[in-house]
Design a protein around this motif. Structure first.
Motif, PDB file in Angstrom:
ATOM      1  N   GLU A  37       0.828  -1.219   0.000  1.00 33.45           N
ATOM      2  CA  GLU A  37       0.000   0.000   0.000  1.00 33.45           C
ATOM      3  C   GLU A  37       0.860   1.266   0.000  1.00 33.45           C
ATOM      4  OE1 GLU A  37      -0.034  -2.429   2.256  1.00 33.45           O
ATOM      5  OE2 GLU A  37       0.986  -1.446   3.925  1.00 33.45           O
ATOM      6  N   ARG A  40       1.785   1.952  -4.071  1.00 28.58           N
ATOM      7  CA  ARG A  40       0.802   1.905  -5.160  1.00 28.58           C
ATOM      8  C   ARG A  40      -0.304   2.915  -4.881  1.00 28.58           C
ATOM      9  NH1 ARG A  40      -1.427  -4.093  -3.624  1.00 28.58           N
ATOM     10  NH2 ARG A  40      -2.724  -3.476  -1.856  1.00 28.58           N
ATOM     11  N   PRO A  41      -1.137   3.187  -5.897  1.00 27.71           N
ATOM     12  CA  PRO A  41      -2.199   4.183  -5.697  1.00 27.71           C
ATOM     13  C   PRO A  41      -3.151   3.783  -4.571  1.00 27.71           C
ATOM     14  CG  PRO A  41      -1.908   3.699  -8.024  1.00 27.71           C
ATOM     15  CD  PRO A  41      -1.084   2.704  -7.277  1.00 27.71           C
ATOM     16  N   TRP A  42      -3.923   4.756  -4.125  1.00 33.39           N
ATOM     17  CA  TRP A  42      -4.826   4.599  -2.976  1.00 33.39           C
ATOM     18  C   TRP A  42      -5.593   3.298  -3.017  1.00 33.39           C
ATOM     19  CZ3 TRP A  42      -3.818   8.037   0.554  1.00 33.39           C
ATOM     20  CH2 TRP A  42      -3.290   9.278   0.157  1.00 33.39           C
TER      21      TRP A  42
ATOM     22  N   PHE B  43      -0.221  10.371  -8.168  1.00 29.79           N
ATOM     23  CA  PHE B  43       0.254   9.147  -7.518  1.00 29.79           C
ATOM     24  C   PHE B  43       1.195   9.566  -6.386  1.00 29.79           C
ATOM     25  CE2 PHE B  43       3.020   5.104  -8.441  1.00 29.79           C
ATOM     26  CZ  PHE B  43       2.518   4.485  -7.314  1.00 29.79           C
ATOM     27  N   PRO B  44       0.618   9.915  -5.215  1.00 28.18           N
ATOM     28  CA  PRO B  44       1.441  10.476  -4.129  1.00 28.18           C
ATOM     29  C   PRO B  44       2.547   9.527  -3.668  1.00 28.18           C
ATOM     30  CG  PRO B  44      -0.916  10.657  -3.636  1.00 28.18           C
ATOM     31  CD  PRO B  44      -0.797   9.817  -4.858  1.00 28.18           C
ATOM     32  N   GLU B  45       2.354   8.225  -3.922  1.00 25.93           N
ATOM     33  CA  GLU B  45       3.359   7.246  -3.488  1.00 25.93           C
ATOM     34  C   GLU B  45       4.477   7.095  -4.515  1.00 25.93           C
ATOM     35  OE1 GLU B  45       0.156   6.725  -3.931  1.00 25.93           O
ATOM     36  OE2 GLU B  45      -0.740   6.333  -1.984  1.00 25.93           O
ATOM     37  N   ALA B  49       7.501   4.448  -4.523  1.00 24.12           N
ATOM     38  CA  ALA B  49       7.466   3.396  -5.544  1.00 24.12           C
ATOM     39  C   ALA B  49       8.774   3.388  -6.346  1.00 24.12           C
ATOM     40  CB  ALA B  49       6.279   3.612  -6.479  1.00 24.12           C
ATOM     41  N   ARG B 255       4.211   0.184 -13.026  1.00 22.41           N
ATOM     42  CA  ARG B 255       3.602   1.434 -12.542  1.00 22.41           C
ATOM     43  C   ARG B 255       4.535   2.611 -12.805  1.00 22.41           C
ATOM     44  NH1 ARG B 255       1.987  -1.637  -7.717  1.00 22.41           N
ATOM     45  NH2 ARG B 255      -0.215  -2.135  -7.957  1.00 22.41           N
ATOM     46  N   ARG B 259       3.925   5.432 -16.380  1.00 26.59           N
ATOM     47  CA  ARG B 259       3.788   6.849 -16.001  1.00 26.59           C
ATOM     48  C   ARG B 259       4.957   7.668 -16.529  1.00 26.59           C
ATOM     49  NH1 ARG B 259       1.230   4.032 -12.008  1.00 26.59           N
ATOM     50  NH2 ARG B 259      -0.716   4.910 -11.205  1.00 26.59           N
TER      51      ARG B 259
END
Lengths: 213, 479
Positions: A37, A40-42, B43-45, B49, B255, B259
């Motif tokens: 989590e 990756r996106p929400w 994509f705040p993470e 990532a 991912r 992007r």
């Protein structure tokens, strides 16, 4: 010495320490998937179907929501009529589809090179990306998803998965098919001056019949 | 198989004068830059990532032999034949032999930069085999007889009008109009028979999945699946650095890849190919061959260019590179352009042939900022510059100028004297705050202006400032 031996020898020569045991490498690899989590996106678990429709629609996929499989032939007829297409369909040779009542549509197994429309089954849908998953098999020709201009796909709402990793987990221990394909929207290209054009080589239209809820 | 690098400056010069090219580059890279920024913001993470993606690649690179053997074992168990090629010539020989033994007349190909790297197009032509590129951009440059100018948009240097001329000549019937939609339809019609009539389909791989033995391709057009399904034989060419431990690791990198490349979240078709057609399968190739190519990669493993093996070929570094955006991809002369190309081409072609490339960099660091696997590209380019100096590949004028500078830098009084004279002399060339031309530096000022210096060196101004402050403090103390 074969090329294989030379390559492996060069890799080993570049490493100062001996290779750790396989279990240690596997543990390190598994740790790289920890706390998914955070990378990756929400999370989307609460509203899987809505999230799937939102993601896939943004990419140009259209939807029809059906109560059960029996409603499929009528929905296909409706789609073909709306697009002014003849009532002809390449049908994935799967028992679940063959068992339906196709009296109003001329269905056939073979996919023609200039096939107008085809109907197939998706095994899963992935909400994170709006992707449909198909596998090759005896009753699942891959060209059925690529030759037609209009690709119609049946997806059971209960087959929705939240994230990409959930598909990998669902496949853990299962036999890998020859082709496993994640289809995310209709075919497209931006190769001429960056302008987006649909229907490059694969289908220009992707229509999902979502079953149940 | 890369073109000689000797003429980089001449090529860059010619491209800088090409106004149409500049427009074409700006359209594609500008678009890519904007779309990437939006995708990353959504994509705040992303940064977490990215660190994870880097760790996955580093883990694989550290255990490359382990994963290669695991991949070979699983791909073989799925019925694929795995071949190993130490260099480009071996790879070409393996692929040509497979095609000739199959008596192949027609080969379809789905875009792969590794295929370009090993000189596959020429090898097939030399063997008398018809090759049809199926990616739309590759189709365009095949008709034009050109090489890719970008690793994601190989035909980005061509305008719509130029594409229309190519298609009108080659397509039967020719496209009725020159808008992109009509031309894409025309290519779809033209290539369909080729897809279905090919004897061999050749693809690359974005990932090699060790624990399943599958190869993964990503496309938006659907041409990879149409290339790999109908022919009797499917050949995959892949660099040995493409391994990932499992499908889940491939997703973690996807991912980042999508992007960073196009600003999308997922490519339209993400396909895992595992072995040939199974008994009972409705379609698929009878044979699957996977050619694992080293071609300099194990050398990089042992030297300071090892982080470059993380590269997932997204193209973000070139989209954000001020040099690439001025000169385009062809000026670089190798298979791979932009910052990643300037690091890789000396590995593939030798530094003596390509020492200009690591110099064609402003060191602004944008490439490293956007790299999805945190490759320190400016550091690697600097490493090539250092090596070029050590191996005495720098031209005499550069060595002499640097020698002179080093001599002055070791004598502070001389350095200060030199810069005092320098900044005052430079002011003579300034017009309205900018210097537009300089004797002996025409090559530099032709495309750039230099701000007119203040007339005093930093040290002079610093001293004056210190003296002023000392005076002020003194006055305050007297009050």
């Amino acid at each position: 010495m074969s090329a294989r031996d030379r390559i492996l020898a060069a890799i080993r020569a570049a490493r100062p320490a001996p290779l750790p045991p396989a279990e240690a490498i596997a543990a390190e690899a598994a740790a790289l998937l920890d706390a998914p989590e955070s990378v990756r996106p929400w999370p989307v678990e609460a509203v899987l179907a809505a999230e799937f429709v939102r993601k896939a629609s943004a990419l140009g996929t259209s939807f029809d929501h059906l109560p059960d499989r029996a409603a499929i032939p009528l929905a296909v007829k409706r789609y073909l009529d709306t697009h002014g297409l003849p009532p002809a369909l390449a049908l994935q040779p799967a028992p679940a589809l063959a068992a339906l009542d196709w009296t109003d549509i001329d269905t056939h197994d073979a996919v023609a090179p200039d096939q107008t429309a085809a109907l197939g089954l998706a095994l899963w849908g992935i909400a994170e990306t709006g992707s449909l998953v198909i596998h090759s098999g005896a009753d699942a020709p891959i060209l059925l998803s690529f030759l037609p201009l209009h690709h119609i796909v049946v997806l059971e709402e209960r087959s929705l998965l939240p994230h990409l990793e959930d598909y990998a987990a669902a496949m853990q221990g299962a036999a890998q098919p020859r082709n496993a394909i994640l289809i995310t929207g209709p075919s497209g290209t931006t190769d001429i001056e960056g302008s987006y054009v649909r229907g490059a080589h694969g289908p220009g239209f992707l229509h999902v019949l979502m079953i149940g809820g | 198989m890369n073109a000689p690098q000797q003429g980089f400056k001449e090529r860059a010069d010619a491209e800088l004068k090409n106004a149409v090219l500049k427009i074409a580059i700006d359209r594609t890279t500008g678009n890519a830059e904007r779309k990437r920024a939006v995708a990353v913001a959504a994509f705040p993470e992303f940064q977490a990532a990215r660190a994870r993606g880097r760790a996955i690649k580093d883990h694989v690179i550290a255990h490359l032999d382990h994963y290669l053997e695991m991949f070979e074992r699983n791909a073989t168990a799925a019925g694929a034949q795995v071949h190993w090629a130490a260099d480009d010539a071996e790879a070409r020989a393996i692929i040509t032999r497979i095609c000739l033994e199959a008596d192949a007349k027609l080969v379809t190909r789905a875009k792969s930069m590794l295929g370009e790297e090993i000189g596959l197009p020429h090898a097939l032509a030399d063997a008398g085999i018809e090759r049809v590129e199926t990616d739309l951009a590759e189709h365009i440059i095949q008709l034009a007889g050109e090489r890719p100018s970008h690793i994601v948009w190989p035909a980005m240097h061509r305008t719509r009008e130029q594409v229309a001329i190519l298609f009108k000549e080659a397509h039967h019937p020719p496209p009725a109009a020159d808008d992109p939609a009509t031309m894409v339809q025309s290519a779809r019609r033209e290539l369909r028979a080729k897809f279905l009539g090919a004897d061999v389909g050749i693809s690359g791989a974005n990932f090699l999945v060790a624990d399943t033995g599958a190869t993964c391709t990503v496309t938006n057009e659907g041409n990879a699946e149409l290339t790999t399904t109908p022919p009797r034989i499917h050949i995959v060419t892949a660099g040995i650095e493409k391994l990932v431990p499992s499908t889940a690791h491939a997703f973690a990198l996807l991912r980042l890849l999508v992007r960073s490349a196009t600003g999308g979240e997922m490519t339209q078709y993400t396909t895992f190919h595992c072995g040939p057609k199974r008994p009972g399968d409705a379609d698929g190739p009878e044979e699957m061959h996977i050619v694992l190519v080293d071609n300099g990669r194990t050398r990089m493993l042992a030297d300071e260019f090892r982080p470059m093996l993380r590269c997932i070929r997204c193209g973000a570094c070139m989209n954000h590179c001020v040099v690439y955006r001025q000169i385009g991809g062809h000026a670089y002369g190798g298979t791979y352009p932009g910052p990643m190309g300037a690091v890789l081409t000396p590995v593939l072609d030798g530094l003596a042939q390509s020492r200009d490339l690591p110099h064609a960099c402003t060191m602004n660091g944008r490439c490293a900022e956007v790299c999805p696997v945190e490759i320190p590209l400016p550091t690697l380019l600097r490493a090539w510059r250092t090596r070029s100096w050590r191996e005495r590949l720098e031209p005499r004028s550069v060595r002499a100028a640097l020698g002179l500078w080093a001599m002055a830098a070791r004598r502070p009084w001389l350095y200060r004297l030199g810069s005092r004279i320098g900044v005052r002399a430079l002011r003579l060339f300034g017009r309205r705050g900018w210097i537009g031309s300089l004797p002996l530096a025409g090559g530099w000022t032709a495309y750039r202006d230099l701000p007119r210096p203040s007339g005093r060196t930093f040290m002079e101004q610093y001293r004056a400032g210190q003296a002023g402050r000392a005076g002020q403090t003194g006055r305050e103390a007297r009050k």
